[in-house]
Design a protein around this motif. Structure first.
Motif, PDB file in Angstrom:
ATOM      1  N   MET A  23       0.817  -1.210   0.000  1.00 44.58           N
ATOM      2  CA  MET A  23       0.000   0.000   0.000  1.00 44.58           C
ATOM      3  C   MET A  23       0.857   1.268   0.000  1.00 44.58           C
ATOM      4  N   SER A  24       2.028   1.218   0.603  1.00 44.40           N
ATOM      5  CA  SER A  24       2.933   2.380   0.546  1.00 44.40           C
ATOM      6  C   SER A  24       3.391   2.621  -0.884  1.00 44.40           C
ATOM      7  N   GLY A  25       3.693   1.540  -1.581  1.00 47.34           N
ATOM      8  CA  GLY A  25       4.089   1.656  -2.980  1.00 47.34           C
ATOM      9  C   GLY A  25       2.940   2.164  -3.840  1.00 47.34           C
ATOM     10  N   LEU A  26       1.723   1.715  -3.551  1.00 43.69           N
ATOM     11  CA  LEU A  26       0.556   2.199  -4.289  1.00 43.69           C
ATOM     12  C   LEU A  26       0.333   3.687  -4.049  1.00 43.69           C
ATOM     13  N   THR A  27       0.578   4.127  -2.819  1.00 42.45           N
ATOM     14  CA  THR A  27       0.451   5.548  -2.499  1.00 42.45           C
ATOM     15  C   THR A  27       1.391   6.381  -3.361  1.00 42.45           C
ATOM     16  N   GLU A  28       2.618   5.948  -3.471  1.00 41.19           N
ATOM     17  CA  GLU A  28       3.596   6.677  -4.296  1.00 41.19           C
ATOM     18  C   GLU A  28       3.189   6.667  -5.768  1.00 41.19           C
ATOM     19  N   LEU A  29       2.688   5.547  -6.240  1.00 44.41           N
ATOM     20  CA  LEU A  29       2.259   5.441  -7.632  1.00 44.41           C
ATOM     21  C   LEU A  29       1.099   6.403  -7.909  1.00 44.41           C
ATOM     22  N   ILE A  30       0.164   6.514  -6.974  1.00 43.48           N
ATOM     23  CA  ILE A  30      -0.951   7.462  -7.132  1.00 43.48           C
ATOM     24  C   ILE A  30      -0.417   8.888  -7.191  1.00 43.48           C
ATOM     25  N   ARG A  31       0.504   9.225  -6.299  1.00 46.27           N
ATOM     26  CA  ARG A  31       1.084  10.583  -6.278  1.00 46.27           C
ATOM     27  C   ARG A  31       1.784  10.923  -7.587  1.00 46.27           C
ATOM     28  N   GLU A  32       2.487   9.956  -8.130  1.00 47.59           N
ATOM     29  CA  GLU A  32       3.283  10.188  -9.337  1.00 47.59           C
ATOM     30  C   GLU A  32       2.470  10.122 -10.627  1.00 47.59           C
ATOM     31  N   SER A  33       1.528   9.161 -10.698  1.00 50.19           N
ATOM     32  CA  SER A  33       0.895   8.884 -11.980  1.00 50.19           C
ATOM     33  C   SER A  33      -0.626   8.931 -11.982  1.00 50.19           C
ATOM     34  N   GLY A  34      -1.236   9.016 -10.820  1.00 55.11           N
ATOM     35  CA  GLY A  34      -2.691   9.075 -10.765  1.00 55.11           C
ATOM     36  C   GLY A  34      -3.316   7.764 -10.341  1.00 55.11           C
ATOM     37  N   LEU A  35      -4.554   7.850  -9.918  1.00 55.10           N
ATOM     38  CA  LEU A  35      -5.279   6.716  -9.368  1.00 55.10           C
ATOM     39  C   LEU A  35      -5.451   5.572 -10.354  1.00 55.10           C
ATOM     40  N   GLU A  36      -5.656   5.887 -11.614  1.00 57.69           N
ATOM     41  CA  GLU A  36      -5.914   4.843 -12.604  1.00 57.69           C
ATOM     42  C   GLU A  36      -4.786   3.817 -12.675  1.00 57.69           C
ATOM     43  N   GLU A  37      -3.579   4.242 -12.344  1.00 59.73           N
ATOM     44  CA  GLU A  37      -2.421   3.344 -12.449  1.00 59.73           C
ATOM     45  C   GLU A  37      -2.447   2.209 -11.442  1.00 59.73           C
ATOM     46  N   VAL A  38      -3.178   2.363 -10.330  1.00 63.91           N
ATOM     47  CA  VAL A  38      -3.185   1.305  -9.317  1.00 63.91           C
ATOM     48  C   VAL A  38      -4.297   0.290  -9.533  1.00 63.91           C
ATOM     49  N   ILE A  39      -5.184   0.564 -10.461  1.00 63.08           N
ATOM     50  CA  ILE A  39      -6.267  -0.379 -10.736  1.00 63.08           C
ATOM     51  C   ILE A  39      -5.724  -1.442 -11.685  1.00 63.08           C
ATOM     52  N   ASP A  40      -4.953  -2.337 -11.104  1.00 59.58           N
ATOM     53  CA  ASP A  40      -4.216  -3.334 -11.866  1.00 59.58           C
ATOM     54  C   ASP A  40      -4.116  -4.610 -11.029  1.00 59.58           C
ATOM     55  N   GLU A  41      -4.576  -5.715 -11.560  1.00 55.04           N
ATOM     56  CA  GLU A  41      -4.518  -6.991 -10.833  1.00 55.04           C
ATOM     57  C   GLU A  41      -3.088  -7.362 -10.437  1.00 55.04           C
ATOM     58  N   LYS A  42      -2.113  -6.953 -11.245  1.00 53.65           N
ATOM     59  CA  LYS A  42      -0.712  -7.262 -10.941  1.00 53.65           C
ATOM     60  C   LYS A  42      -0.260  -6.570  -9.652  1.00 53.65           C
ATOM     61  N   LEU A  43      -0.955  -5.479  -9.274  1.00 58.13           N
ATOM     62  CA  LEU A  43      -0.623  -4.748  -8.055  1.00 58.13           C
ATOM     63  C   LEU A  43      -1.514  -5.162  -6.884  1.00 58.13           C
ATOM     64  N   GLY A  44      -2.360  -6.155  -7.116  1.00 59.41           N
ATOM     65  CA  GLY A  44      -3.214  -6.677  -6.064  1.00 59.41           C
ATOM     66  C   GLY A  44      -4.634  -6.142  -6.061  1.00 59.41           C
ATOM     67  N   PHE A  45      -4.985  -5.330  -7.066  1.00 59.96           N
ATOM     68  CA  PHE A  45      -6.358  -4.808  -7.131  1.00 59.96           C
ATOM     69  C   PHE A  45      -7.339  -5.964  -7.292  1.00 59.96           C
ATOM     70  N   LEU A  46      -8.405  -5.927  -6.479  1.00 57.83           N
ATOM     71  CA  LEU A  46      -9.402  -6.991  -6.511  1.00 57.83           C
ATOM     72  C   LEU A  46     -10.737  -6.524  -7.080  1.00 57.83           C
ATOM     73  N   GLU A  47     -11.279  -5.430  -6.521  1.00 53.38           N
ATOM     74  CA  GLU A  47     -12.585  -4.946  -6.967  1.00 53.38           C
ATOM     75  C   GLU A  47     -12.833  -3.540  -6.452  1.00 53.38           C
ATOM     76  N   SER A  48     -13.844  -2.904  -7.027  1.00 52.00           N
ATOM     77  CA  SER A  48     -14.273  -1.571  -6.619  1.00 52.00           C
ATOM     78  C   SER A  48     -15.679  -1.667  -6.037  1.00 52.00           C
ATOM     79  N   GLU A  49     -15.933  -0.894  -4.989  1.00 51.95           N
ATOM     80  CA  GLU A  49     -17.231  -0.897  -4.323  1.00 51.95           C
ATOM     81  C   GLU A  49     -17.690   0.549  -4.153  1.00 51.95           C
ATOM     82  N   THR A  50     -18.932   0.848  -4.507  1.00 51.19           N
ATOM     83  CA  THR A  50     -19.501   2.173  -4.290  1.00 51.19           C
ATOM     84  C   THR A  50     -20.117   2.208  -2.902  1.00 51.19           C
ATOM     85  N   LEU A  51     -19.728   3.203  -2.106  1.00 50.60           N
ATOM     86  CA  LEU A  51     -20.213   3.331  -0.729  1.00 50.60           C
ATOM     87  C   LEU A  51     -21.400   4.294  -0.715  1.00 50.60           C
TER      88      LEU A  51
END
Length: 84
Positions: A23-51
């Motif tokens: 999650m620390s690495g994902l935080t840096e990736l979001i800061r550098e490249s934006g949220l869309e970059e972390v929506i990747d199964e290779k990075l452990g993304f599983l699913e999105s839920e609307t609250l």
């Protein structure tokens, strides 16, 4: 349906990741490249839920002066809340 009211709101989405995700690495990736970059199964993304219970109305001031309520009759806008 030709008569309706559109209402703009904010709502949170939750992105679920595998327990072993860096999650620390994902935080840096979001800061550098934006949220869309972390929506990747290779990075452990599983699913999105609307609250849905987090929904909150917006005022025009919170929406850069743009309308957040629009009333339509016969598919034509007849009023919005920028002209209160």
């Amino acid at each position: 349906m030709q008569n309706y009211i559109d209402v703009k709101v904010t709502i949170w989405n939750r992105l679920h990741f595998a327990d072993e995700s860096n999650m620390s690495g994902l935080t840096e990736l979001i800061r550098e490249s934006g949220l869309e970059e972390v929506i990747d199964e290779k990075l452990g993304f599983l699913e999105s839920e609307t609250l849905y219970d987090t929904e909150a109305k917006l005022t025009p001031e919170q929406n850069e002066g743009q309308a957040t309520i629009e009333v339509y009759a016969n598919k034509e806008i007849v009023w919005d809340n920028t002209t209160i």
